[in-house]
Design a protein around this motif. Structure first.
Motif, short mmCIF file in Angstrom:
data_model
loop_
_atom_site.label_atom_id
_atom_site.label_comp_id
_atom_site.label_asym_id
_atom_site.label_seq_id
_atom_site.Cartn_x
_atom_site.Cartn_y
_atom_site.Cartn_z
N ARG A 144 -21.06 -10.27 52.74
CA ARG A 144 -20.39 -9.33 53.54
C ARG A 144 -19.16 -8.74 52.99
NH1 ARG A 144 -22.25 -12.52 58.28
NH2 ARG A 144 -24.31 -11.94 58.43
N ARG A 145 -18.41 -9.41 51.96
CA ARG A 145 -17.14 -8.93 51.54
C ARG A 145 -17.53 -7.82 50.59
NH1 ARG A 145 -14.76 -14.59 50.03
NH2 ARG A 145 -13.74 -13.25 48.68
N PHE A 146 -18.89 -7.70 50.18
CA PHE A 146 -19.22 -6.65 49.16
C PHE A 146 -19.63 -5.27 49.88
CE2 PHE A 146 -20.20 -10.43 46.63
CZ PHE A 146 -20.42 -10.01 45.44
N ASP A 147 -19.19 -4.29 49.23
CA ASP A 147 -19.46 -3.04 49.76
C ASP A 147 -21.07 -2.65 49.68
OD1 ASP A 147 -17.02 -2.05 50.56
OD2 ASP A 147 -16.57 -1.33 48.50
N PRO B 170 -32.92 -1.78 53.82
CA PRO B 170 -32.94 -2.87 52.79
C PRO B 170 -32.36 -4.12 53.05
CG PRO B 170 -32.37 -0.62 51.77
CD PRO B 170 -32.21 -0.69 53.51
N LEU B 171 -33.02 -5.38 52.43
CA LEU B 171 -32.35 -6.60 52.81
C LEU B 171 -30.95 -6.80 52.23
CD1 LEU B 171 -34.95 -9.22 51.74
CD2 LEU B 171 -34.51 -8.36 53.95
N LYS B 172 -30.80 -5.88 51.17
CA LYS B 172 -29.31 -5.78 50.42
C LYS B 172 -28.24 -5.35 51.36
CE LYS B 172 -29.16 -2.95 47.10
NZ LYS B 172 -29.04 -2.12 46.08
N TRP B 173 -28.72 -4.42 52.45
CA TRP B 173 -27.88 -3.74 53.17
C TRP B 173 -27.74 -4.79 54.50
CZ3 TRP B 173 -29.18 2.19 53.48
CH2 TRP B 173 -29.02 2.69 52.15
N LEU B 174 -28.80 -5.50 54.66
CA LEU B 174 -28.62 -6.15 56.01
C LEU B 174 -27.76 -7.38 55.67
CD1 LEU B 174 -30.13 -7.48 58.37
CD2 LEU B 174 -31.70 -8.72 57.13
N VAL B 175 -27.76 -7.79 54.55
CA VAL B 175 -26.61 -9.16 54.40
C VAL B 175 -25.22 -8.54 53.83
CG1 VAL B 175 -28.74 -10.74 53.64
CG2 VAL B 175 -27.28 -9.41 51.98
N VAL B 176 -25.01 -7.34 53.71
CA VAL B 176 -23.75 -6.96 53.30
C VAL B 176 -23.22 -6.32 54.63
CG1 VAL B 176 -23.65 -6.69 50.93
CG2 VAL B 176 -24.24 -4.68 52.13
N ASN B 177 -23.75 -5.91 55.43
CA ASN B 177 -23.21 -5.35 56.65
C ASN B 177 -22.84 -6.05 57.71
OD1 ASN B 177 -22.83 -2.21 56.43
ND2 ASN B 177 -24.98 -2.49 55.70
#
Lengths: 433, 433
Positions: A144-147, B170-177
């Motif tokens: 979550r620290r990544f944009d 996207p799973l990528k977005w799910l985990v970074v937000n």
């Protein structure tokens, strides 16, 4: 072009994906292409240059000054830079390298140190890495620290203190497992990894076979140094099949369809030159039998039929063998079996179609011996074509050369000169006393 | 084979990925293939059948009884079943369909209702869907209820109460937000979607161009009905390029490299038959000039050179045009421009290489007029080849046929008969009085 049209073009281009703009640029003749290129927002130039074909890229870069080039490539990643470097004018390189930070510079140089057919030239360096002793909860907090995560991230790489890869954690697994579990409990330890010196086509085949989306690249000591992704592999698969198709026709490289006449002449001349030599040599075989043709001029009419059918069926055999070699389906040990089979196919095809054409010839010219010579020549020519169709790619393979490239021209030389020799030779022996 | 060897084979096979076993099966001659096939654990039969080529699949299914077939395909998903159905013996179908639950049966029937070149035949039905008004926290909790997510899941589909797709997460977005955000805030609304009736090759191109991993398939009303994934698209890209290469050589279908002689004869005969007819017709052109050849037998020696070079350069042109058509780079409107350019290339190539061969001929036979005729014939033949190389694929396109398939044989017919006609015609006019 009127100002209003230009503004509209501009608006339209701004809404498009770089890959779509690249596609439009490729489909336009040079002058229109440059008009469009000048209207593209400068900050997207780099992405578009990455997408277009080599020939079109050259034409675009030739239209840019040094400052524009540097501005265009500045936002790119190291691996993308490495892809472009060889197409850039040499005078921008010092300034470009100076503008990179030490890590980037090292990455660009590392990517450039590999042959373009090696995994090292295709890998990127955008990886997210974690340690195996933390919990998934910690991983989620870290992410979550990544944009945002790098494109095509379907898994996170797990490394130890020495940067040695110990496993991978697919995002899919990260989200379905309890956050209390540790990475080590959940991760996959049995991972498809590649060395930077591995063959790129083998890597592409592995992606295809195991349905991979991304895969780690490690050095000899197992340390993680980069990443391969499916999008790059797909481009590779496409390019491979296209260069095979082009190579078969003797086109040396991808050619901008709107390239100048001179560029096209240059791209194609070497093949025609070789073809001219082989056609000339095959014609010398006919020259040997001029006496026979003078006595029986119908031989000149019939000889191209024998040669043509031989070329066609030899070509079928070659295509099959080259494909089987490309997918590693035949080693040199299967060659005898293949040869036996292809000879069998050739014998029957020769008998059937040689019989048909022999009958037609016998009826047309009221000359049964001529028909028989035609039939026997067709059978022998088919068998010659089969031997060559299997033998030529196998020979290329043993000589460590690409079996597809140029094997066709050698085949046609053999089937042409062989066909003329077999038919005219048989005719000279049996029809002329 | 001794019992010990068999046990070892068994152990070895149990450790392999189904795709690797498929690959081994394809590389083995029939009898060895069936030995290996019988040692493969029954619960993996279905996965392996999905991986092997059509020709090899037939040979494996022929070796199985009804019970084995049903057991093998029972664990498969609906879309996988649909892929296999057409290769199964008809007598197992009633039992198979009866064993499915209503939803599966509907999915199989839906997949079967599309043409194999349509997206509908390639989509699968394994999707994870969510609503947009929930938070990411809720989504994560929901996903943890799954044992695992479907293969190639890089994004989750967001639908409303009517099953209409409103976005993708996207799973990528799910985990970074942040988990407090709602799906609606985070998701992408601008999504690449496909209709089940879309052309599969167009979809493959979109996957390539936009670097997609999975994409939703929706019906006319925007309702989510299935999913396309990159692994299926990669197979499609590979098959497309292979069938192009095979089609160019007149092979009707993928052929098991160890297929019987008769199967191979059948696969190849039609092309040879067509080729025989065209070669025969081209030879009739020579027949027209028998009188000239009788008077000047060297003509018979030289005529194949003209025809051969014409075929070669026409083939280069065709390959380029077919590729440009395949990537939609040329419409019918660009045809004049292409023709002009190819004629220019042909003229210069003809002049250069025709000049060379003309000089050689003039020196060899001490006959300058013969050399001149050779040069002029080469120029005209090159231009004929250019006209045909652009014209034939364009004509195929206008007739709504595949421009690659068979265009080559028509080209060779035109360049052979045209080349003979041009050279022998010019010689008859200028060399024989």
């Amino acid at each position: 072009m009127q100002r209003q049209n230009r503004a509209e073009l501009q608006r339209c281009l701004d809404g498009l994906h770089p890959a779509d703009i690249a596609y439009i640029l490729e489909a336009l003749p040079l002058e229109d292409r440059l008009v469009v290129w000048q209207r593209v927002k400068a900050d997207r130039d780099g992405d578009i240059l990455l997408e277009v074909s080599d020939a079109v890229r050259e034409s675009l870069i030739a239209d840019m000054d040094e400052g524009e080039i540097l501005a265009a490539i500045e936002p790119l990643d190291s691996d993308e830079l490495a892809d472009l470097v060889e197409d850039l004018p040499p005078e921008v390189l010092p300034e470009l390298m100076a503008s990179l930070d030490p890590q980037q510079r090292e990455q660009v140089q590392s990517a450039l140190s590999y042959d373009e057919d090696q995994v090292g030239a295709l890998m990127d360096f955008e990886m997210v890495t974690i340690r195996e002793d933390v919990t998934l909860e910690v991983v989620l907090r870290y992410l979550r620290r990544f944009d945002e995560l790098p494109e095509q991230t379907d898994k996170i790489f797990v490394i130890n203190h020495d940067s040695v890869l110990t496993g991978v954690l697919p995002l899919k697994w990260l989200v379905v497992n309890s956050p209390d579990k540790s990475v080590g409990e959940v991760m996959a330890r049995d991972v498809n990894t590649f060395l930077p010196t591995d063959d790129a086509d083998d890597a592409a085949q592995a992606f295809e076979r195991y349905d991979l989306i991304s895969a780690p690249v490690v050095d000899g000591g197992g340390r993680l140094i980069g990443r391969l992704t499916i999008d790059v592999m797909v481009d590779r698969i496409r390019e491979e099949s296209e260069s095979e198709a082009l190579g078969r026709a003797g086109l040396r490289q991808e050619e901008d369809i709107f390239a100048s006449v001179w560029a096209s002449v240059r791209n194609r001349w070497s093949w025609l030159a070789i073809n001219l030599v082989t056609a000339f040599l095959a014609s010398r075989v006919i020259g040997l039998f001029q006496g026979s043709i003078e006595k029986l001029v119908v031989l000149a009419t019939l000889m191209p039929i024998v040669a043509s059918i031989g070329g066609s069926s030899g070509n079928q055999t070659i295509i099959k063998i080259v494909r089987a070699i490309a997918t590693d389906q035949v080693g040199l040990n299967a060659i005898w079996r293949l040869w036996r089979k292809e000879l069998g196919v050739a014998f029957f095809n020769g008998l059937i179609w040689g019989g048909v054409i022999g009958a037609v010839v016998a009826l047309m010219y009221h000359d049964i011996p001529l028909g028989l010579v035609m039939t026997v020549a067709m059978v022998l020519e088919q068998m010659l074509a089969a031997v060559m169709g299997v033998g030529i790619p196998m020979l290329m393979l043993r000589l460590d050369r690409d079996p597809a490239m140029g094997s066709n021209i050698f085949l046609v030389f053999m089937t042409d000169s062989g066909g003329f020799f077999i038919f005219l030779g048989l005719a000279s022996i049996f029809l002329l006393h």
